[in-house]
Scaffold this motif. Structure first.
Motif, PDB file in Angstrom:
ATOM      1  N   LYS A  16       0.810  -1.443  -0.178  1.00 15.04           N
ATOM      2  CA  LYS A  16      -0.028   0.039   0.257  1.00 15.04           C
ATOM      3  C   LYS A  16       1.404   1.066   0.161  1.00 15.04           C
ATOM      4  N   ILE A  17       1.836   1.412   0.846  1.00 10.16           N
ATOM      5  CA  ILE A  17       2.475   1.905   1.131  1.00 10.16           C
ATOM      6  C   ILE A  17       3.381   2.563  -0.915  1.00 10.16           C
ATOM      7  N   ILE A  18       4.015   1.603  -0.853  1.00 11.82           N
ATOM      8  CA  ILE A  18       4.393   1.706  -2.605  1.00 11.82           C
ATOM      9  C   ILE A  18       3.917   2.083  -3.368  1.00 11.82           C
ATOM     10  N   SER A  19       2.756   1.798  -3.330  1.00 11.05           N
ATOM     11  CA  SER A  19       1.215   1.743  -4.403  1.00 11.05           C
ATOM     12  C   SER A  19       1.287   3.398  -4.021  1.00 11.05           C
ATOM     13  N   VAL A  33       3.591   8.918 -10.313  1.00 12.79           N
ATOM     14  CA  VAL A  33       2.783   9.237 -11.275  1.00 12.79           C
ATOM     15  C   VAL A  33       1.587  10.490 -12.405  1.00 12.79           C
ATOM     16  N   THR A  34       1.024  10.178 -11.139  1.00 12.61           N
ATOM     17  CA  THR A  34       0.415  11.227 -11.306  1.00 12.61           C
ATOM     18  C   THR A  34       1.121  13.360 -10.758  1.00 12.61           C
ATOM     19  N   ALA A  35       2.025  12.897 -10.408  1.00 14.24           N
ATOM     20  CA  ALA A  35       2.326  14.775  -9.928  1.00 14.24           C
ATOM     21  C   ALA A  35       2.424  15.511 -11.190  1.00 14.24           C
ATOM     22  N   GLU A  36       2.742  16.655 -11.485  1.00 13.17           N
ATOM     23  CA  GLU A  36       3.158  17.488 -12.401  1.00 13.17           C
ATOM     24  C   GLU A  36       4.326  17.012 -12.732  1.00 13.17           C
ATOM     25  N   SER A  37       5.910  16.813 -11.537  1.00 14.15           N
ATOM     26  CA  SER A  37       7.087  16.756 -12.641  1.00 14.15           C
ATOM     27  C   SER A  37       7.037  15.264 -13.279  1.00 14.15           C
ATOM     28  N   ALA A  38       5.702  14.697 -13.192  1.00 17.16           N
ATOM     29  CA  ALA A  38       6.267  13.080 -13.500  1.00 17.16           C
ATOM     30  C   ALA A  38       6.703  13.161 -14.867  1.00 17.16           C
ATOM     31  N   GLY A  39       7.708  13.731 -15.670  1.00 23.45           N
ATOM     32  CA  GLY A  39       8.110  13.651 -16.635  1.00 23.45           C
ATOM     33  C   GLY A  39       9.941  13.561 -16.588  1.00 23.45           C
ATOM     34  N   SER A  40       9.599  14.564 -14.555  1.00 25.39           N
ATOM     35  CA  SER A  40      10.961  15.129 -14.805  1.00 25.39           C
ATOM     36  C   SER A  40      12.223  14.082 -14.378  1.00 25.39           C
ATOM     37  N   ALA A  41      13.524  14.153 -14.079  1.00 23.67           N
ATOM     38  CA  ALA A  41      14.589  13.574 -13.737  1.00 23.67           C
ATOM     39  C   ALA A  41      14.381  13.132 -11.883  1.00 23.67           C
ATOM     40  N   GLU A  42      13.353  13.726 -11.231  1.00 17.77           N
ATOM     41  CA  GLU A  42      13.275  13.787  -9.969  1.00 17.77           C
ATOM     42  C   GLU A  42      12.318  12.429  -9.659  1.00 17.77           C
ATOM     43  N   ALA A  43      11.168  12.875 -10.149  1.00 14.35           N
ATOM     44  CA  ALA A  43       9.941  11.377 -10.473  1.00 14.35           C
ATOM     45  C   ALA A  43      10.800   9.927 -11.904  1.00 14.35           C
ATOM     46  N   LYS A  44      12.009  10.317 -11.963  1.00 12.20           N
ATOM     47  CA  LYS A  44      12.482   9.199 -12.097  1.00 12.20           C
ATOM     48  C   LYS A  44      13.382   8.439 -11.630  1.00 12.20           C
ATOM     49  N   ILE A  45      13.492   9.228 -10.602  1.00 10.58           N
ATOM     50  CA  ILE A  45      14.634   9.016  -9.280  1.00 10.58           C
ATOM     51  C   ILE A  45      13.390   7.878  -8.741  1.00 10.58           C
ATOM     52  N   ASP A  46      12.422   9.109  -8.003  1.00  7.99           N
ATOM     53  CA  ASP A  46      11.417   8.285  -7.587  1.00  7.99           C
ATOM     54  C   ASP A  46      10.624   6.472  -6.808  1.00  7.99           C
ATOM     55  N   ARG A  47      10.646   6.279  -9.458  1.00  5.13           N
ATOM     56  CA  ARG A  47      10.061   5.680  -9.546  1.00  5.13           C
ATOM     57  C   ARG A  47      11.412   4.386  -9.688  1.00  5.13           C
ATOM     58  N   LYS A  48      12.072   4.819 -10.047  1.00  4.11           N
ATOM     59  CA  LYS A  48      13.963   3.272  -9.798  1.00  4.11           C
ATOM     60  C   LYS A  48      13.667   3.218  -7.734  1.00  4.11           C
ATOM     61  N   GLN A  49      13.504   4.339  -7.311  1.00  9.16           N
ATOM     62  CA  GLN A  49      13.336   3.819  -5.369  1.00  9.16           C
ATOM     63  C   GLN A  49      12.476   2.930  -5.689  1.00  9.16           C
ATOM     64  N   LEU A  50      10.973   3.364  -6.043  1.00 11.16           N
ATOM     65  CA  LEU A  50       9.892   2.652  -5.256  1.00 11.16           C
ATOM     66  C   LEU A  50       9.933   1.259  -5.783  1.00 11.16           C
ATOM     67  N   GLU A  51      10.603   0.912  -7.384  1.00 11.03           N
ATOM     68  CA  GLU A  51      10.659  -0.066  -7.730  1.00 11.03           C
ATOM     69  C   GLU A  51      11.617  -1.424  -7.440  1.00 11.03           C
ATOM     70  N   LYS A  52      12.942  -0.595  -6.512  1.00 10.78           N
ATOM     71  CA  LYS A  52      13.267  -1.629  -5.615  1.00 10.78           C
ATOM     72  C   LYS A  52      13.078  -1.063  -4.298  1.00 10.78           C
ATOM     73  N   LEU A  53      12.042  -0.608  -3.282  1.00 13.48           N
ATOM     74  CA  LEU A  53      11.331  -1.158  -2.338  1.00 13.48           C
ATOM     75  C   LEU A  53      11.188  -2.301  -3.101  1.00 13.48           C
ATOM     76  N   PHE A  54       9.605  -2.392  -3.992  1.00 13.80           N
ATOM     77  CA  PHE A  54       8.583  -3.344  -4.166  1.00 13.80           C
ATOM     78  C   PHE A  54       9.216  -4.634  -4.553  1.00 13.80           C
ATOM     79  N   LEU A  55      10.408  -4.422  -5.260  1.00  9.64           N
ATOM     80  CA  LEU A  55      11.011  -5.919  -5.097  1.00  9.64           C
ATOM     81  C   LEU A  55      11.454  -6.393  -3.611  1.00  9.64           C
ATOM     82  N   THR A  56      12.203  -5.814  -2.710  1.00 10.88           N
ATOM     83  CA  THR A  56      12.151  -6.260  -1.278  1.00 10.88           C
ATOM     84  C   THR A  56      10.805  -6.618  -0.738  1.00 10.88           C
ATOM     85  N   LEU A  57      10.180  -6.155  -1.208  1.00 11.00           N
ATOM     86  CA  LEU A  57       8.690  -6.973  -0.730  1.00 11.00           C
ATOM     87  C   LEU A  57       8.587  -8.678  -1.137  1.00 11.00           C
ATOM     88  N   ALA A  58       8.809  -8.575  -2.367  1.00 10.29           N
ATOM     89  CA  ALA A  58       8.294  -9.420  -3.502  1.00 10.29           C
ATOM     90  C   ALA A  58       9.599 -10.671  -3.163  1.00 10.29           C
TER      91      ALA A  58
END
Length: 90
Positions: A55-58, A65-90
């Motif tokens: 739930k936290i990851i989603s 994804v819905t943030a205004e800055s979804a295409g920014s470099a910061e959003a891409k870093i956040d997505r990578k962090q979320l992916e890493k977090l997701f994999l720690t639970l998988a």
């Protein structure tokens, strides 16, 4: 990335419930309860923790994804962090 506390209010409820489950499991061990019952409760607590984590990851992914800055470099870093977090639970 900081998550909106309002979006995670149900996660707090779940985690409080898990705290109660863990106290119950400790009591079961101290009382000498059957191993099968203890393992069943441990599995339930584990699933509840996994659900809270997902739930936290989603929520973070949705905000990213819905943030205004979804295409920014910061959003891409956040997505990578979320992916890493997701994999720690998988």
């Amino acid at each position: 990335m900081e998550l909106d506390r309002e979006s995670l209010s149900d996660v707090i409820v779940r985690l409080n419930r898990v705290q109660g489950q863990l106290r119950g499991i400790v009591a079961m061990i101290e009382e000498g309860r059957d191993c099968k019952d203890i393992v069943t409760q441990l599995a339930a607590a584990s699933r509840a923790l996994d659900r809270a984590g997902f739930k936290i990851i989603s929520t973070g992914l949705e905000q990213c994804v819905t943030a205004e800055s979804a295409g920014s470099a910061e959003a891409k870093i956040d997505r990578k962090q979320l992916e890493k977090l997701f994999l720690t639970l998988a």
